[in-house]
Design a protein around this motif. Structure first.
Motif, short mmCIF file in Angstrom:
data_model
loop_
_atom_site.label_atom_id
_atom_site.label_comp_id
_atom_site.label_asym_id
_atom_site.label_seq_id
_atom_site.Cartn_x
_atom_site.Cartn_y
_atom_site.Cartn_z
N HIS A 56 -1.87 0.64 -4.72
CA HIS A 56 -1.21 -0.60 -4.21
C HIS A 56 0.06 -1.08 -5.47
O HIS A 56 -0.32 -1.01 -6.58
CB HIS A 56 -2.04 -1.65 -4.29
N PRO A 80 0.87 -1.20 0.14
CA PRO A 80 0.05 -0.17 -0.02
C PRO A 80 0.97 1.31 0.00
O PRO A 80 1.94 1.39 0.77
CB PRO A 80 -0.77 -0.02 1.29
N THR A 131 -5.46 5.38 -1.16
CA THR A 131 -4.49 4.42 -1.19
C THR A 131 -4.28 3.87 -2.65
O THR A 131 -5.45 3.56 -3.37
CB THR A 131 -4.85 3.35 -0.25
#
Length: 286
Positions: free
Chosen positions: A267, A120, A265
């Motif tokens: 990834h 993340p 967020t």
């Protein structure tokens, strides 16, 4: 995440999912919600803007998405997808529907968690431009290139070009729509024709939905070039091609950074997990 031996393309991945090799029988999985997201933006201080349209399908707690050219998705598509099983949608005549269904299924069985290889990366709250620059820094940080290298950018995002410029990287901007960048540079429309003069590829996930991804992946695999994907479309699909022509992915599932001003967020898969901590990202864009 299940690893795959040998060369694998999008059709191979679709075949494996239809056969139930990567998770539960897709014929037993039904899409509960289908929706489209339409957006137009012109960031403060920028002279150009753009539009986005995205088809999204919800399967359980997962949302899979595929961007389309604005205005090209028939109105009845959403109704066709609601309540349909994933197996049927993976056979749909529309490639964006197949990609969105594949993304939803893979997000359902392999969500973006460390257990599945995801790292993340926090995006701070801010204006649309601040968040765009933060996302761009997260994407460009996955490239391992010396200053002066040339990057093929497929899917022109001015913040990405800005981040490349800040690192001393040259680029060839490509987009099917053509036009000009924020700095007046001509945007090429045939990405594959330009790939040979570039050292690495930075590719939008939207290429999955318009059928241009596979030739770019094959080029990167054949010539041993880095291919970094920035993926709102197919955020759960593109990590499956790591080692098959894709070197790293910045995966951004729905809801996307441009939908609100709050923190978010993305990834990371592949690439160099230490880049951000070493300060490789441009000052002011972390």
């Amino acid at each position: 995440m299940t690893t795959v031996t040998g060369t694998m393309g999008l059709d191979d991945l679709l075949t494996r999912v239809r056969a139930g090799e990567l998770g539960p029988d897709p014929a037993a999985q039904r899409v509960a919600v289908a929706f489209t997201t339409r957006q137009a933006v012109r960031h403060d201080g920028r002279g150009t803007g753009y539009r986005n349209e995205v088809l999204s399908l919800r399967l359980g707690g997962a949302v899979g998405s595929c961007a389309v050219e604005p205005g090209t998705l028939p109105d009845e598509t959403v109704e066709e997808c609601v309540g349909a099983d994933v197996a049927r949608l993976l056979e749909h005549p529309s490639l964006p529907v197949r990609v969105a269904a594949l993304d939803a299924y893979l997000m359902h069985v392999t969500p973006h968690t460390p257990e599945h290889g995801a790292r993340p990366v926090a995006l701070p709250a801010g204006t649309s431009l601040e968040k765009s620059r933060a996302r761009a820094a997260a994407v460009v940080g996955l490239l391992d290139l010396p200053a002066g290298a040339t990057v093929l950018v497929v899917g022109v995002v001015n913040s990405l070009l800005e981040a490349l410029r800040s690192r001393g990287l040259d680029y060839v901007p490509c987009d099917l729509k053509g036009g000009l960048t924020e700095w007046g540079e001509a945007v090429m429309t045939d990405a594959l024709a330009e790939a040979g003069r570039c050292d690495a590829l930075l590719v939008s996930g939207m290429t999955l939905g318009n059928g241009t991804f596979e030739p770019l992946r094959e080029h990167a695999r054949t010539y041993g070039k880095q291919l970094v994907a920035f993926a709102q479309t197919g955020s759960a699909v593109l990590p499956r091609f790591l080692g098959h022509g894709v070197s790293a992915v910045c995966a951004e599932p729905y809801p996307f950074f441009w939908l609100d001003g709050g923190a978010g967020t993305v990834h990371h898969y592949g690439g160099d997990p230490g880049a951000a901590s070493r300060g490789d990202l441009p000052e002011g864009e972390r």
